[in-house]
Design a protein around this motif. Structure first.
Motif, PDB file in Angstrom:
ATOM      1  N   VAL A  94       0.846  -1.192   0.000  1.00  0.00           N
ATOM      2  CA  VAL A  94       0.000   0.000   0.000  1.00  0.00           C
ATOM      3  C   VAL A  94       0.882   1.242   0.000  1.00  0.00           C
ATOM      4  CG1 VAL A  94      -1.820  -1.182   1.278  1.00  0.00           C
ATOM      5  CG2 VAL A  94      -0.138   0.155   2.518  1.00  0.00           C
ATOM      6  N   SER A  95       0.251   2.374  -0.129  1.00  0.00           N
ATOM      7  CA  SER A  95       0.984   3.646  -0.097  1.00  0.00           C
ATOM      8  C   SER A  95       0.694   4.330   1.233  1.00  0.00           C
ATOM      9  CB  SER A  95       0.545   4.544  -1.261  1.00  0.00           C
ATOM     10  OG  SER A  95       0.807   3.917  -2.494  1.00  0.00           O
ATOM     11  N   PRO A  96       1.513   4.087   2.238  1.00  0.00           N
ATOM     12  CA  PRO A  96       1.256   4.668   3.553  1.00  0.00           C
ATOM     13  C   PRO A  96       1.526   6.160   3.565  1.00  0.00           C
ATOM     14  CG  PRO A  96       3.381   3.600   3.553  1.00  0.00           C
ATOM     15  CD  PRO A  96       2.752   3.274   2.228  1.00  0.00           C
ATOM     16  N   MET A  97       0.898   6.837   4.496  1.00  0.00           N
ATOM     17  CA  MET A  97       1.138   8.270   4.658  1.00  0.00           C
ATOM     18  C   MET A  97       2.418   8.489   5.451  1.00  0.00           C
ATOM     19  SD  MET A  97      -1.217  11.131   6.593  1.00  0.00           S
ATOM     20  CE  MET A  97      -2.459  11.139   5.299  1.00  0.00           C
ATOM     21  N   LYS A  98       3.242   9.400   4.999  1.00  0.00           N
ATOM     22  CA  LYS A  98       4.450   9.727   5.741  1.00  0.00           C
ATOM     23  C   LYS A  98       4.076  10.497   7.010  1.00  0.00           C
ATOM     24  CE  LYS A  98       7.529   9.938   1.727  1.00  0.00           C
ATOM     25  NZ  LYS A  98       8.457  10.787   0.942  1.00  0.00           N
ATOM     26  N   VAL A  99       4.757  10.191   8.088  1.00  0.00           N
ATOM     27  CA  VAL A  99       4.448  10.887   9.341  1.00  0.00           C
ATOM     28  C   VAL A  99       4.782  12.372   9.225  1.00  0.00           C
ATOM     29  CG1 VAL A  99       4.600   8.905  10.876  1.00  0.00           C
ATOM     30  CG2 VAL A  99       6.691  10.131  10.271  1.00  0.00           C
ATOM     31  N   SER A 100       5.697  12.717   8.343  1.00  0.00           N
ATOM     32  CA  SER A 100       6.017  14.131   8.135  1.00  0.00           C
ATOM     33  C   SER A 100       4.834  14.867   7.515  1.00  0.00           C
ATOM     34  CB  SER A 100       7.253  14.272   7.237  1.00  0.00           C
ATOM     35  OG  SER A 100       7.063  13.623   5.989  1.00  0.00           O
ATOM     36  N   THR A 101       4.089  14.195   6.640  1.00  0.00           N
ATOM     37  CA  THR A 101       2.884  14.779   6.040  1.00  0.00           C
ATOM     38  C   THR A 101       1.813  14.993   7.097  1.00  0.00           C
ATOM     39  OG1 THR A 101       3.321  13.735   3.896  1.00  0.00           O
ATOM     40  CG2 THR A 101       1.043  14.402   4.351  1.00  0.00           C
ATOM     41  N   LEU A 102       1.615  13.997   7.941  1.00  0.00           N
ATOM     42  CA  LEU A 102       0.639  14.095   9.019  1.00  0.00           C
ATOM     43  C   LEU A 102       0.980  15.235   9.970  1.00  0.00           C
ATOM     44  CD1 LEU A 102      -1.724  13.050  10.736  1.00  0.00           C
ATOM     45  CD2 LEU A 102      -0.158  11.339  11.694  1.00  0.00           C
ATOM     46  N   ALA A 103       2.241  15.336  10.350  1.00  0.00           N
ATOM     47  CA  ALA A 103       2.674  16.393  11.269  1.00  0.00           C
ATOM     48  C   ALA A 103       2.461  17.775  10.656  1.00  0.00           C
ATOM     49  CB  ALA A 103       4.150  16.200  11.613  1.00  0.00           C
ATOM     50  N   LYS A 104       2.753  17.901   9.386  1.00  0.00           N
ATOM     51  CA  LYS A 104       2.564  19.184   8.698  1.00  0.00           C
ATOM     52  C   LYS A 104       1.092  19.579   8.694  1.00  0.00           C
ATOM     53  CE  LYS A 104       3.502  21.548   4.305  1.00  0.00           C
ATOM     54  NZ  LYS A 104       4.076  21.386   2.932  1.00  0.00           N
ATOM     55  N   ALA A 105       0.222  18.612   8.445  1.00  0.00           N
ATOM     56  CA  ALA A 105      -1.220  18.883   8.432  1.00  0.00           C
ATOM     57  C   ALA A 105      -1.703  19.346   9.802  1.00  0.00           C
ATOM     58  CB  ALA A 105      -1.981  17.637   7.995  1.00  0.00           C
ATOM     59  N   MET A 106      -1.206  18.730  10.854  1.00  0.00           N
ATOM     60  CA  MET A 106      -1.622  19.114  12.200  1.00  0.00           C
ATOM     61  C   MET A 106      -1.159  20.532  12.527  1.00  0.00           C
ATOM     62  SD  MET A 106      -1.123  15.583  14.405  1.00  0.00           S
ATOM     63  CE  MET A 106      -2.181  16.161  15.763  1.00  0.00           C
ATOM     64  N   ARG A 107       0.021  20.870  12.101  1.00  0.00           N
ATOM     65  CA  ARG A 107       0.535  22.236  12.338  1.00  0.00           C
ATOM     66  C   ARG A 107      -0.288  23.266  11.556  1.00  0.00           C
ATOM     67  NH1 ARG A 107       2.473  25.651   8.479  1.00  0.00           N
ATOM     68  NH2 ARG A 107       3.869  24.028   7.668  1.00  0.00           N
ATOM     69  N   ILE A 108      -0.570  22.983  10.288  1.00  0.00           N
ATOM     70  CA  ILE A 108      -1.355  23.906   9.466  1.00  0.00           C
ATOM     71  C   ILE A 108      -2.748  24.097  10.057  1.00  0.00           C
ATOM     72  CG2 ILE A 108      -2.483  24.206   7.224  1.00  0.00           C
ATOM     73  CD1 ILE A 108      -0.060  22.845   5.951  1.00  0.00           C
ATOM     74  N   GLU A 109      -3.362  22.998  10.478  1.00  0.00           N
ATOM     75  CA  GLU A 109      -4.706  23.075  11.048  1.00  0.00           C
ATOM     76  C   GLU A 109      -4.724  23.915  12.315  1.00  0.00           C
ATOM     77  OE1 GLU A 109      -8.813  22.349  11.753  1.00  0.00           O
ATOM     78  OE2 GLU A 109      -7.518  22.492  10.012  1.00  0.00           O
ATOM     79  N   ALA A 110      -3.710  23.758  13.156  1.00  0.00           N
ATOM     80  CA  ALA A 110      -3.637  24.531  14.396  1.00  0.00           C
ATOM     81  C   ALA A 110      -3.478  26.016  14.106  1.00  0.00           C
ATOM     82  CB  ALA A 110      -2.465  24.034  15.247  1.00  0.00           C
ATOM     83  N   GLU A 111      -2.621  26.351  13.165  1.00  0.00           N
ATOM     84  CA  GLU A 111      -2.438  27.759  12.797  1.00  0.00           C
ATOM     85  C   GLU A 111      -3.716  28.319  12.182  1.00  0.00           C
ATOM     86  OE1 GLU A 111       2.299  28.343  11.867  1.00  0.00           O
ATOM     87  OE2 GLU A 111       0.974  27.830  10.211  1.00  0.00           O
ATOM     88  N   ASN A 112      -4.361  27.526  11.344  1.00  0.00           N
ATOM     89  CA  ASN A 112      -5.589  27.967  10.694  1.00  0.00           C
ATOM     90  C   ASN A 112      -6.666  28.295  11.722  1.00  0.00           C
ATOM     91  OD1 ASN A 112      -7.221  28.220   8.161  1.00  0.00           O
ATOM     92  ND2 ASN A 112      -8.408  26.622   9.173  1.00  0.00           N
TER      93      ASN A 112
END
Length: 263
Positions: A219-237
């Motif tokens: 499968v094509s797993p999600m990179k944890v770096s992508t997940l972390a970036k999304a959480m940071r963007i969401e918090a700032e947003n």
């Protein structure tokens, strides 16, 4: 026998991959009282972020947590407090404050929660690592509950929680059941804003979970770096655009990729 199990796991993995690519997973990814964020350019009107917001993190030394800490250091947060069992010497920055704590006595560190705008819970372990089902529950649900209580009592505005796809407090299986119970606990706290991230298979960059090592080949797993970036963007947003009070948003893979502008 090993060949049979490999074929079985591979077949299941392909099914998950199909669901992942075509429907954003088979769970209800958005809560009844929420909508997906519209990521508009930051307006910098929210005073906390313009003056310098502060955040607190648990799980910051884990696979996702390490990337999240780096994301937060490079963000508009002016102070990042990470509660740890052991200091991570690989990450040093004037913004970062690592506090070595006894998680069984987390209430003794209430001062660390003061004046924080956002909290991040990326705590994660396994039954094997915990030693037993009971200890797994104590670590995951117990520490998360204390963290939520102290955050709410100290006036933390937003909580950003990492669980997993299939999280359900009524699940027959231990892991999704406990993760679902953590989600329910966070909802009951009544934070101004709560975001819950439910990723599927993750590429952690480590090989201590054998089933992940099998799935990662097909499968094509999600990179944890992508997940972390999304959480940071969401918090700032959230801090910059100030959504209505008691907003709860739940994100699965499809929405996580949308946040970071991928796929």
């Amino acid at each position: 026998m090993k060949k049979f199990y490999f074929i079985l796991i591979t077949s299941i993995a392909f099914i998950f991959q199909y669901i992942y690519n075509n429907s954003g997973y088979f769970i209800n990814t958005i809560s009844e009282n929420s909508e997906i964020s519209n990521y508009k350019p930051y307006n910098f009107k929210y005073y906390n972020m313009s003056q310098g917001a502060k955040c607190i993190v648990i799980g910051g030394t884990g696979a996702t947590g390490k990337h999240l800490i780096r994301e937060l250091i490079d963000s508009k947060f002016v102070q990042v407090t990470s509660l740890v069992r052991k200091e991570d010497l690989s990450i040093q920055n004037e913004k970062l404050k690592q506090v070595v704590v006894d998680f069984d006595k987390l209430e003794d560190y209430k001062e660390e929660f003061k004046d924080k705008d956002a909290a991040f819970n990326v705590l994660g372990t396994t039954r094997k690592q915990a030693g037993s089902a009971e200890r797994f529950r104590e670590i995951e649900l117990g520490i998360s509950s204390k963290f939520a209580d102290l955050s709410k009592e100290s006036g933390v505005r937003s909580m950003h929680l990492l669980t997993s796809t299939g999280s359900n407090p009524n699940s027959f299986f231990l892991y999704p059941k406990v993760k679902g119970e953590i989600e329910e606990k966070m909802k009951k706290e009544g934070f101004h804003y709560l975001s819950i991230f439910r990723p599927g298979f993750l590429d952690r960059g480590v090989g201590d979970r054998w089933i992940e090592n099998v799935f990662i080949k097909v499968v094509s797993p999600m990179k944890v770096s992508t997940l972390a970036k999304a959480m940071r963007i969401e918090a700032e947003n959230e801090l910059l655009n100030s959504p209505p009070s008691n907003t709860v948003k739940i994100y699965s893979n499809k929405e996580i990729y949308e946040i970071v502008g991928e796929k």
